[in-house]
Scaffold this motif. Structure first.
Motif, PDB file in Angstrom:
ATOM      1  N   ARG A  11       0.831  -1.201   0.000  1.00 14.16           N
ATOM      2  CA  ARG A  11       0.000   0.000   0.000  1.00 14.16           C
ATOM      3  C   ARG A  11       0.865   1.250   0.000  1.00 14.16           C
ATOM      4  NH1 ARG A  11       0.177  -2.649   4.730  1.00 14.16           N
ATOM      5  NH2 ARG A  11       0.612  -1.503   6.648  1.00 14.16           N
ATOM      6  N   MET A  13       0.358   5.844   0.178  1.00 15.11           N
ATOM      7  CA  MET A  13      -0.502   7.016   0.260  1.00 15.11           C
ATOM      8  C   MET A  13       0.108   8.131  -0.592  1.00 15.11           C
ATOM      9  SD  MET A  13      -1.639   9.490   3.480  1.00 15.11           S
ATOM     10  CE  MET A  13      -3.005   8.467   4.058  1.00 15.11           C
ATOM     11  N   CYS A  46      -8.886   9.492   1.817  1.00 20.39           N
ATOM     12  CA  CYS A  46      -8.877   9.944   3.198  1.00 20.39           C
ATOM     13  C   CYS A  46      -9.830  11.132   3.327  1.00 20.39           C
ATOM     14  CB  CYS A  46      -7.470  10.354   3.596  1.00 20.39           C
ATOM     15  SG  CYS A  46      -7.352  11.104   5.240  1.00 20.39           S
ATOM     16  N   GLY A  94      -4.605  11.211  -0.017  1.00 21.19           N
ATOM     17  CA  GLY A  94      -4.739  12.029   1.180  1.00 21.19           C
ATOM     18  C   GLY A  94      -5.761  13.136   1.020  1.00 21.19           C
ATOM     19  N   TYR A 112      -2.140  12.243   7.625  1.00 21.73           N
ATOM     20  CA  TYR A 112      -1.025  11.645   8.361  1.00 21.73           C
ATOM     21  C   TYR A 112      -1.530  10.700   9.458  1.00 21.73           C
ATOM     22  CZ  TYR A 112       3.530  11.141  10.533  1.00 21.73           C
ATOM     23  OH  TYR A 112       4.709  10.614  11.020  1.00 21.73           O
ATOM     24  N   ALA A 115      -2.408   7.558   7.733  1.00 19.49           N
ATOM     25  CA  ALA A 115      -1.199   6.823   7.352  1.00 19.49           C
ATOM     26  C   ALA A 115      -0.591   6.111   8.554  1.00 19.49           C
ATOM     27  CB  ALA A 115      -0.186   7.790   6.729  1.00 19.49           C
ATOM     28  N   LYS A 116      -0.614   6.748   9.724  1.00 15.11           N
ATOM     29  CA  LYS A 116      -0.090   6.100  10.924  1.00 15.11           C
ATOM     30  C   LYS A 116      -0.952   4.907  11.325  1.00 15.11           C
ATOM     31  CE  LYS A 116       0.379   9.442  13.954  1.00 15.11           C
ATOM     32  NZ  LYS A 116       0.832  10.146  15.181  1.00 15.11           N
ATOM     33  N   THR A 120       1.122   3.131   6.594  1.00 15.18           N
ATOM     34  CA  THR A 120       1.256   3.214   5.144  1.00 15.18           C
ATOM     35  C   THR A 120       2.354   4.191   4.737  1.00 15.18           C
ATOM     36  OG1 THR A 120      -1.075   2.692   4.815  1.00 15.18           O
ATOM     37  CG2 THR A 120       0.033   3.854   3.025  1.00 15.18           C
ATOM     38  N   ILE A 122       4.253   7.013   2.679  1.00 10.76           N
ATOM     39  CA  ILE A 122       3.711   8.207   2.048  1.00 10.76           C
ATOM     40  C   ILE A 122       4.626   8.681   0.927  1.00 10.76           C
ATOM     41  CG2 ILE A 122       3.114  10.644   2.401  1.00 10.76           C
ATOM     42  CD1 ILE A 122       2.604   9.888   5.381  1.00 10.76           C
ATOM     43  N   ASP A 146       7.312  14.340  10.767  1.00  4.42           N
ATOM     44  CA  ASP A 146       7.020  12.948  10.446  1.00  4.42           C
ATOM     45  C   ASP A 146       7.583  12.031  11.529  1.00  4.42           C
ATOM     46  OD1 ASP A 146       6.502  10.499   9.284  1.00  4.42           O
ATOM     47  OD2 ASP A 146       8.031  10.714   7.706  1.00  4.42           O
ATOM     48  N   LEU A 150       7.223   7.976   7.943  1.00  2.00           N
ATOM     49  CA  LEU A 150       6.399   7.372   6.901  1.00  2.00           C
ATOM     50  C   LEU A 150       6.643   7.969   5.523  1.00  2.00           C
ATOM     51  CD1 LEU A 150       3.044   7.164   8.898  1.00  2.00           C
ATOM     52  CD2 LEU A 150       4.579   5.279   8.337  1.00  2.00           C
TER      53      LEU A 150
END
Length: 466
Positions: A11, A13, A46, A94, A112, A115-116, A120, A122, A146, A150
């Motif tokens: 995956r 993002m 998202c 996103g 974000y 993603a966390k 995933t 980025i 970050d 990620l």
């Protein structure tokens, strides 16, 4: 491209520092390029946006899901991501700027945050048009925030080949982050915007050809093999797959309840999970067009009028007198109905367009809608009832408002409250059978809402019996 196994754990993002950076264009080009290479792909958006998933759907031919950490908790969101996802790679687009969450000031519900939760990698899309060495400061600033490490790569949007060759080496040397490629300034490959975001896919001439050209450009100037490698390095994701939010055991022997769902160019904003939840609760969805069909579908026991762009089709909607009469008769005689945003506007006496033209609508709501020229009550809301009808006592359902139109009568039966700042206001026309308002609701945030609606519909006579 190299072979990868069917696994939702592969995956990526696609995110950006701010809206308008080119996330949707890059995402759609990537989806198309992956399809062209013979890979199975799943797409996610998202946040609460309706339009970007319509573009994903046009590429893939299957619905794209919204994942929103204001609407659902972290465990449920992971489950929704994993459900029915047997693709070789999942691509998540996103929302707004990478760290822009609730109220624009919290990380919660940001790209974000998602993603966390999904662990995933980025790829950050940076629009470098009009920038030079300052791009280093922007990238370094995003990397400094970050905490989960990620961000794994960059794509430079609106960048010339000569400038790219200079920027790539400078960024990789001073920041230590892989620059995967660039997308040049291509005026022929842009998605135009309007007040609610991008134009709808069906409004773009020869869209499939445009998508293919975007993908071809990306194949030439972006290292898709390295991008796939980054996607394949994502950690295994633990979680229980959730096809829909459980409604409790549904008796399959009980006949389905037919719900008329408005769906055409004017009414096209629906969360896929909302429709799945209605079906899980016992609904048979009967789609119809308030613009083109002469009458409501026979046999329906309830109505759902979703959001969209009724203001762009006000003339056509107004001229379909038989449909307006059917809906008015059904609602005044007690048919259960849910209407949100564009559907709510359609139920008013009149709708005044941006150009100042006024058209007659259904007339169920004793008010008029008009263009304001600015966003009205924009953002996430939690809605509670003054008197218990659709929800349990003191409970709420979550939603999102995104509209440039307002009403002379927004209703006073519920209270909407912002999750950040605490601002609140009266809203919604509601009784035991009707819930009419501007907010786009996310039904799985409170499945009791759907359960009540289906129960009310089941008590209703079928439409042809009126």
């Amino acid at each position: 491209m190299k072979e990868i196994q069917n696994n939702p754990h592969n995956r990526i993002m696609i995110a950006a520092p701010h809206s308008g950076s080119g996330k949707t264009l890059i995402t759609c080009g990537l989806l198309q390029a992956l399809l062209d290479s013979g890979k199975s792909v799943a797409a996610f958006k998202c946040g609460p946006d309706y339009i970007d998933p319509l573009f994903h759907e046009r590429v893939l031919g299957v619905p794209s899901k919204n994942l929103d950490l204001y609407f659902t908790d972290e465990k449920t969101t992971r489950g929704l991501f994993l459900a029915e996802n047997e693709s070789q790679i999942s691509v998540v687009e996103g929302v707004m700027g990478l760290y822009d969450g609730l109220g624009g000031i919290e990380e919660r519900a940001s790209a974000y945050h998602l993603a966390k939760v999904l662990q995933t990698p980025i790829i950050l899309v940076i629009d470098v048009h009009g920038m030079g060495r300052s791009v280093l400061a922007e990238v370094k600033g995003f990397l400094a925030m970050d905490t989960g490490h990620l961000i794994q790569g960059l794509i430079l949007n609106r960048c010339s080949v000569n400038f790219y060759e200079q920027l790539k080496g400078m960024i990789e040397k001073e920041v230590g982050l892989a620059v995967l490629g660039y997308f040049p300034v291509r005026k022929d490959l842009q998605f135009q915007s309007r007040h609610l975001g991008l134009q709808l896919p069906d409004e773009i001439r020869d869209l499939q050809e445009v998508l293919e050209r975007i993908a071809d450009q990306m194949k030439e100037t972006i290292d898709l093999e390295t991008l796939l490698g980054i996607a394949g390095q994502a950690a295994d994701l633990e979680g229980e797959k959730i096809g829909h939010i459980c409604m409790g055991g549904q008796d399959t022997a009980i006949p389905k309840v037919k719900i008329g769902v408005a769906r055409d160019a004017a009414f096209c904003f629906y969360y896929a999970d909302n429709l799945r939840l209605l079906e899980a609760a016992g609904a048979e969805l009967c789609y119809f067009s308030p613009m083109d069909d002469g009458h409501l579908p026979k046999g329906i026991q309830g109505l759902l009028l979703g959001g969209g762009y009724p203001e762009l089709y006000a003339k056509e909607l107004s001229e379909n007198l038989s449909m307006r009469q059917d809906i008015r008769q059904a609602v005044t005689q007690g048919m259960p109905i849910l209407a949100e945003c564009g559907g709510f506007m359609y139920l008013h006496k009149t709708l005044e367009t941006k150009e100042g033209e006024r058209y007659k609508m259904v007339g169920v709501v004793d008010g008029d809608c008009h263009y304001t020229g600015h966003l009205v009550r924009f953002g996430y809301v939690g809605i509670t009832e003054k008197e218990t009808n659709f929800l349990s006592e003191a409970d709420q359902i979550r939603g999102h408002e995104f509209h440039y139109y307002d009403s002379s009568d927004n209703g006073r039966d519920c209270i909407a409250k912002k999750p950040v700042g605490g601002r609140s206001w009266e809203c919604v026309h509601e009784n035991q059978k009707q819930f009419l308002g501007f907010a786009h609701l996310y039904y799985p945030s409170n499945p009791v809402f759907v359960q009540h609606f289906i129960e009310e519909c089941r008590r209703e006579k079928a439409w042809q019996e009126y």
